[in-house]
Design a protein around this motif. Sequence first.
Motif, PDB file in Angstrom:
ATOM      1  N   ILE A 252       0.888  -1.164   0.000  1.00 49.28           N
ATOM      2  CA  ILE A 252       0.000   0.000   0.000  1.00 49.28           C
ATOM      3  C   ILE A 252       0.918   1.204   0.000  1.00 49.28           C
ATOM      4  CG2 ILE A 252      -1.845   1.193   1.245  1.00 49.28           C
ATOM      5  CD1 ILE A 252      -2.502  -1.572   2.533  1.00 49.28           C
ATOM      6  N   VAL A 253       1.032   1.899  -1.140  1.00 49.56           N
ATOM      7  CA  VAL A 253       2.140   2.827  -1.351  1.00 49.56           C
ATOM      8  C   VAL A 253       1.715   4.056  -2.151  1.00 49.56           C
ATOM      9  CG1 VAL A 253       3.876   0.984  -1.245  1.00 49.56           C
ATOM     10  CG2 VAL A 253       2.844   1.566  -3.444  1.00 49.56           C
ATOM     11  N   ARG A 254       2.643   5.016  -2.213  1.00 50.99           N
ATOM     12  CA  ARG A 254       2.600   6.191  -3.078  1.00 50.99           C
ATOM     13  C   ARG A 254       1.270   6.952  -3.005  1.00 50.99           C
ATOM     14  NH1 ARG A 254       7.233   6.459  -5.875  1.00 50.99           N
ATOM     15  NH2 ARG A 254       8.418   4.521  -6.199  1.00 50.99           N
ATOM     16  N   GLY A 255       0.982   7.449  -1.811  1.00 53.48           N
ATOM     17  CA  GLY A 255      -0.199   8.273  -1.623  1.00 53.48           C
ATOM     18  C   GLY A 255      -1.498   7.515  -1.511  1.00 53.48           C
ATOM     19  N   MET A 274       3.779  -4.073   3.073  1.00 53.93           N
ATOM     20  CA  MET A 274       4.482  -2.806   3.232  1.00 53.93           C
ATOM     21  C   MET A 274       3.508  -1.649   3.047  1.00 53.93           C
ATOM     22  SD  MET A 274       8.023  -1.528   1.480  1.00 53.93           S
ATOM     23  CE  MET A 274       7.438  -1.613  -0.217  1.00 53.93           C
ATOM     24  N   ILE A 275       3.523  -0.722   4.005  1.00 54.67           N
ATOM     25  CA  ILE A 275       2.700   0.478   3.918  1.00 54.67           C
ATOM     26  C   ILE A 275       3.656   1.660   3.830  1.00 54.67           C
ATOM     27  CG2 ILE A 275       0.942   1.877   5.056  1.00 54.67           C
ATOM     28  CD1 ILE A 275       0.011  -0.691   6.473  1.00 54.67           C
ATOM     29  N   GLY A 276       3.771   2.236   2.639  1.00 53.36           N
ATOM     30  CA  GLY A 276       4.758   3.276   2.380  1.00 53.36           C
ATOM     31  C   GLY A 276       6.063   2.661   1.927  1.00 53.36           C
ATOM     32  N   ASN A 277       6.535   3.042   0.751  1.00 53.15           N
ATOM     33  CA  ASN A 277       7.673   2.334   0.170  1.00 53.15           C
ATOM     34  C   ASN A 277       8.987   3.089   0.224  1.00 53.15           C
ATOM     35  OD1 ASN A 277       6.666   4.166  -1.819  1.00 53.15           O
ATOM     36  ND2 ASN A 277       7.883   3.108  -3.354  1.00 53.15           N
ATOM     37  N   GLY A 282       7.710  11.707   1.600  1.00 53.05           N
ATOM     38  CA  GLY A 282       6.840  12.517   2.431  1.00 53.05           C
ATOM     39  C   GLY A 282       5.917  13.433   1.657  1.00 53.05           C
ATOM     40  N   ALA A 283       6.370  13.951   0.526  1.00 50.35           N
ATOM     41  CA  ALA A 283       5.552  14.878  -0.263  1.00 50.35           C
ATOM     42  C   ALA A 283       4.256  14.228  -0.736  1.00 50.35           C
ATOM     43  CB  ALA A 283       6.356  15.386  -1.464  1.00 50.35           C
ATOM     44  N   GLY A 287       0.281  12.491   5.669  1.00 51.44           N
ATOM     45  CA  GLY A 287      -1.147  12.743   5.819  1.00 51.44           C
ATOM     46  C   GLY A 287      -2.020  11.715   5.125  1.00 51.44           C
ATOM     47  N   LYS A 288      -1.402  10.745   4.466  1.00 53.37           N
ATOM     48  CA  LYS A 288      -2.136   9.679   3.778  1.00 53.37           C
ATOM     49  C   LYS A 288      -1.710   8.329   4.362  1.00 53.37           C
ATOM     50  CE  LYS A 288      -2.788  12.459  -0.352  1.00 53.37           C
ATOM     51  NZ  LYS A 288      -2.609  12.565  -1.825  1.00 53.37           N
TER      52      LYS A 288
END
Length: 427
Positions: A252-255, A274-277, A282-283, A287-288
């Motif tokens: 679960i990645v990329r915004g 994986m949550i966030g790769n 951060g950009a 917040g997501k």
Amino acid sequence: MNRHKSLWLVGATALVLSLTSPVAAARSASDPARQTLPAGDGWASEGTGTSGGAKAVASRVFTVTTWEEFRAALAVPGTEPRIVKVRGTLNATAAGCSAFEAPGYDFGRYLADYDPAVWGLDTVVSGPQEDLRAASAQAQGKAIKAYVPANTTVVGVGKGAGIVGGSVQIQGVDNVVIRNLTVESPLDCFPQWDPTDGATGAWNSEYDSMVVYGSTHVWIDHNTFTDGAHPDSSLPSYYGEVYQQHDGELDIVRGADLVTASWNVFADHDKTLMIGNSDSAGATDRGKLRVTLHHNLFKNVIERAPRVRFGQVDAYNNHFVVPASGYAYSLGVGQESQLVAEKNAFTVPAGVGVGTILKKWKDAPVTTAGNLVNGRPVDLLAVHNAEFPDEILRDGAGWTPTLRTRVDDPRAVPGVVDHRAGAGRLC
């Protein structure tokens, strides 16, 4: 037609509708393809909620029995609700790896060209065989990826529905439901040798079983993720390193945002969820990456159950069955993460330190409360900090989850989850 007859017909029609509509509603409620995420059930219920293709008209309900039919059903134009029913097992690589090989690619030649005794360990591989490997990998990727559009429900029919060798991509869309599938990890036919990865080099693979990429309102429910017929123990070794052909089971990645994963089984895998790769994302991710994980079974997985960056992740009522060998950690605390792990059950074999359940990747706060290890209450944070004084984790994720519908006593979690999670067990 006289006035009395017209009134009689209107009244009769209303009576028929009043009698049949509850029946239709009951049928809809009992049909897994028409079910929607309950209100308050995790982050995917936030805002507009998640209904997938529940309201699809008959012409947008597809039943598929092959990988080609599956991709064709997903490719039908339009964003109106659709339902794709999977019957049996869809095989994305039925033709074998040779079907993707670029002309001139020769694995034996590849091994000879990039043998560390010849190439060394200081330079990334390059040259004709690496170019042909990359072209072959590109052909495989194009063939095995299936892109799920917005407002779609994908659901397995009965107890034997699943996907082998495919990678389900939920990318840049909203409102998707995936249920009741056994998803066998795709086998990368063309892993890349990287001599600079670690002290002795490593084989790196592509293709996750399922990827949520920049999408919102996604419900992943009652699926089984497994390596199936090709566990890591069956993979060969070259240059003294495992020829790794698996990547993740769920990323679960990329915004990506507003995801609920419930009642799934994640089994017999290494890098699992994986949550966030990336620490540098951060950009797009700050917040997501708000994700709820509840009533999932993580059985004999080595690590990433999950590993979290940035997101507010609520992990409760999951059962973690820790393997006796090779175990790294379950809950990875990463860059700017806000993980809440409550009322979970851990089954840990003798010889495995309980402090390893948590892993500190970066300094970030974490909440752990009400968790059991082998049936007994354990303060996971305190035990971790005592066992790893050089990797102290901070207490208190800084937020309190409210989107929970059913919270079981952690003593009941192993029995409840082990018997009801996974494909073929929809209530």
